[in-house]
Design a protein around this motif. Structure first.
Motif, PDB file in Angstrom:
ATOM      1  N   VAL A  76       0.842  -1.184   0.000  1.00  0.00           N
ATOM      2  CA  VAL A  76       0.000   0.000   0.000  1.00  0.00           C
ATOM      3  C   VAL A  76       0.883   1.241   0.000  1.00  0.00           C
ATOM      4  O   VAL A  76       2.036   1.205   0.432  1.00  0.00           O
ATOM      5  CB  VAL A  76      -0.917   0.009   1.232  1.00  0.00           C
ATOM      6  CG1 VAL A  76      -1.885  -1.162   1.185  1.00  0.00           C
ATOM      7  CG2 VAL A  76      -0.121   0.017   2.518  1.00  0.00           C
ATOM      8  N   PRO A  77       0.340   2.373  -0.473  1.00  0.00           N
ATOM      9  CA  PRO A  77       1.108   3.622  -0.395  1.00  0.00           C
ATOM     10  C   PRO A  77       1.372   4.007   1.051  1.00  0.00           C
ATOM     11  O   PRO A  77       0.625   3.620   1.955  1.00  0.00           O
ATOM     12  CB  PRO A  77       0.188   4.643  -1.079  1.00  0.00           C
ATOM     13  CG  PRO A  77      -0.743   3.834  -1.919  1.00  0.00           C
ATOM     14  CD  PRO A  77      -0.932   2.558  -1.181  1.00  0.00           C
ATOM     15  N   VAL A  78       2.394   4.804   1.259  1.00  0.00           N
ATOM     16  CA  VAL A  78       2.728   5.302   2.591  1.00  0.00           C
ATOM     17  C   VAL A  78       2.667   6.822   2.567  1.00  0.00           C
ATOM     18  O   VAL A  78       3.433   7.468   1.843  1.00  0.00           O
ATOM     19  CB  VAL A  78       4.133   4.834   3.027  1.00  0.00           C
ATOM     20  CG1 VAL A  78       4.458   5.413   4.396  1.00  0.00           C
ATOM     21  CG2 VAL A  78       4.202   3.313   3.057  1.00  0.00           C
ATOM     22  N   GLU A  79       1.748   7.370   3.353  1.00  0.00           N
ATOM     23  CA  GLU A  79       1.579   8.811   3.418  1.00  0.00           C
ATOM     24  C   GLU A  79       2.254   9.357   4.672  1.00  0.00           C
ATOM     25  O   GLU A  79       2.266   8.696   5.722  1.00  0.00           O
ATOM     26  CB  GLU A  79       0.088   9.176   3.457  1.00  0.00           C
ATOM     27  CG  GLU A  79      -0.730   8.667   2.288  1.00  0.00           C
ATOM     28  CD  GLU A  79      -1.345   7.295   2.521  1.00  0.00           C
ATOM     29  OE1 GLU A  79      -2.174   6.868   1.699  1.00  0.00           O
ATOM     30  OE2 GLU A  79      -1.000   6.649   3.540  1.00  0.00           O
ATOM     31  N   SER A  80       2.764  10.579   4.562  1.00  0.00           N
ATOM     32  CA  SER A  80       3.383  11.229   5.714  1.00  0.00           C
ATOM     33  C   SER A  80       3.299  12.733   5.569  1.00  0.00           C
ATOM     34  O   SER A  80       2.946  13.236   4.500  1.00  0.00           O
ATOM     35  CB  SER A  80       4.847  10.784   5.853  1.00  0.00           C
ATOM     36  OG  SER A  80       5.593  11.177   4.716  1.00  0.00           O
ATOM     37  N   GLY A  81       3.621  13.442   6.647  1.00  0.00           N
ATOM     38  CA  GLY A  81       3.700  14.895   6.585  1.00  0.00           C
ATOM     39  C   GLY A  81       2.546  15.640   7.218  1.00  0.00           C
ATOM     40  O   GLY A  81       2.550  16.869   7.264  1.00  0.00           O
ATOM     41  N   GLY A  82       1.534  14.931   7.695  1.00  0.00           N
ATOM     42  CA  GLY A  82       0.401  15.596   8.312  1.00  0.00           C
ATOM     43  C   GLY A  82       0.773  16.242   9.645  1.00  0.00           C
ATOM     44  O   GLY A  82       1.873  16.053  10.169  1.00  0.00           O
ATOM     45  N   GLY A  83      -0.154  17.006  10.181  1.00  0.00           N
ATOM     46  CA  GLY A  83       0.077  17.657  11.454  1.00  0.00           C
ATOM     47  C   GLY A  83      -1.039  18.612  11.789  1.00  0.00           C
ATOM     48  O   GLY A  83      -2.066  18.637  11.111  1.00  0.00           O
ATOM     49  N   SER A  84      -0.822  19.401  12.828  1.00  0.00           N
ATOM     50  CA  SER A  84      -1.798  20.394  13.262  1.00  0.00           C
ATOM     51  C   SER A  84      -1.260  21.784  12.967  1.00  0.00           C
ATOM     52  O   SER A  84      -0.135  22.101  13.361  1.00  0.00           O
ATOM     53  CB  SER A  84      -2.067  20.247  14.759  1.00  0.00           C
ATOM     54  OG  SER A  84      -2.662  19.013  15.048  1.00  0.00           O
ATOM     55  N   VAL A  85      -2.063  22.586  12.291  1.00  0.00           N
ATOM     56  CA  VAL A  85      -1.667  23.945  11.951  1.00  0.00           C
ATOM     57  C   VAL A  85      -2.835  24.887  12.167  1.00  0.00           C
ATOM     58  O   VAL A  85      -3.990  24.465  12.221  1.00  0.00           O
ATOM     59  CB  VAL A  85      -1.172  24.069  10.492  1.00  0.00           C
ATOM     60  CG1 VAL A  85       0.062  23.233  10.268  1.00  0.00           C
ATOM     61  CG2 VAL A  85      -2.265  23.691   9.521  1.00  0.00           C
ATOM     62  N   GLN A  86      -2.514  26.162  12.247  1.00  0.00           N
ATOM     63  CA  GLN A  86      -3.562  27.172  12.336  1.00  0.00           C
ATOM     64  C   GLN A  86      -4.036  27.534  10.937  1.00  0.00           C
ATOM     65  O   GLN A  86      -3.319  27.311   9.954  1.00  0.00           O
ATOM     66  CB  GLN A  86      -3.019  28.410  13.050  1.00  0.00           C
ATOM     67  CG  GLN A  86      -2.674  28.172  14.511  1.00  0.00           C
ATOM     68  CD  GLN A  86      -2.273  29.447  15.220  1.00  0.00           C
ATOM     69  OE1 GLN A  86      -1.904  30.435  14.599  1.00  0.00           O
ATOM     70  NE2 GLN A  86      -2.344  29.431  16.541  1.00  0.00           N
ATOM     71  N   PRO A  87      -5.233  28.095  10.836  1.00  0.00           N
ATOM     72  CA  PRO A  87      -5.700  28.565   9.517  1.00  0.00           C
ATOM     73  C   PRO A  87      -4.685  29.506   8.888  1.00  0.00           C
ATOM     74  O   PRO A  87      -4.096  30.346   9.562  1.00  0.00           O
ATOM     75  CB  PRO A  87      -7.006  29.289   9.855  1.00  0.00           C
ATOM     76  CG  PRO A  87      -7.498  28.608  11.086  1.00  0.00           C
ATOM     77  CD  PRO A  87      -6.252  28.275  11.876  1.00  0.00           C
ATOM     78  N   GLY A  88      -4.467  29.317   7.603  1.00  0.00           N
ATOM     79  CA  GLY A  88      -3.465  30.100   6.884  1.00  0.00           C
ATOM     80  C   GLY A  88      -2.104  29.429   6.841  1.00  0.00           C
ATOM     81  O   GLY A  88      -1.222  29.882   6.103  1.00  0.00           O
ATOM     82  N   GLY A  89      -1.932  28.387   7.600  1.00  0.00           N
ATOM     83  CA  GLY A  89      -0.656  27.688   7.629  1.00  0.00           C
ATOM     84  C   GLY A  89      -0.444  26.769   6.429  1.00  0.00           C
ATOM     85  O   GLY A  89      -1.308  26.664   5.547  1.00  0.00           O
ATOM     86  N   SER A  90       0.703  26.105   6.413  1.00  0.00           N
ATOM     87  CA  SER A  90       1.074  25.231   5.296  1.00  0.00           C
ATOM     88  C   SER A  90       1.559  23.878   5.805  1.00  0.00           C
ATOM     89  O   SER A  90       2.097  23.775   6.911  1.00  0.00           O
ATOM     90  CB  SER A  90       2.200  25.870   4.473  1.00  0.00           C
ATOM     91  OG  SER A  90       1.787  27.084   3.891  1.00  0.00           O
TER      92      SER A  90
END
Length: 122
Positions: free
Chosen positions: A3-17
């Motif tokens: 299966v694919p492996v996803e990464s890089g998610g997190g918690s950010v404020q509106p307007g963030g990247s």
């Protein structure tokens, strides 16, 4: 196949990247088109961006097209750069091999990875 492996998610404020990464160790289909999907809590999985193999042409959902950029980093990795994030972008993001040129995105199979969680809140 794996299966694919996803990464890089997190918690950010509106307007963030955030920059998400999708690693596919072995493509099952020679077309190698890839799509990113979002699944918000209590909702179905919906496509947000796709990448065709013809000149790596991207295509996007209307809500994301001016803020998200999908790109192929190397033969096995496709990234999703997400800017100006909004609370509505929150959810678990998945990537998958998709049928080239179709919108809404059409995954070839239900062989999904674990996804990566994105939370946008103040």
């Amino acid at each position: 196949g794996q299966v694919p492996v996803e990464s890089g998610g997190g918690s950010v404020q509106p307007g963030g990247s955030l920059r998400l990464s999708c690693y596919i160790s072995e493509f099952m289909y020679s077309t190698k088109c890839v799509g990113w999907f979002r699944q918000a809590p209590g909702k179905g999985r919906e496509g947000v961006a796709g990448l065709t193999t013809t000149h790596d042409m991207p295509y996007y959902d209307d809500f994301t097209k001016d803020r998200f950029t999908i790109s192929r980093d190397n033969a096995n990795t496709v990234s999703l750069q997400m800017n100006d994030l909004k609370p509505e972008d929150s959810g678990t993001y998945y990537c998958a091999e998709v049928k080239c040129g179709y919108w809404p995105l059409r995954p070839f199979s239900n062989n999904w990875g674990r996804g990566t969680l994105v939370t946008v809140s103040s």
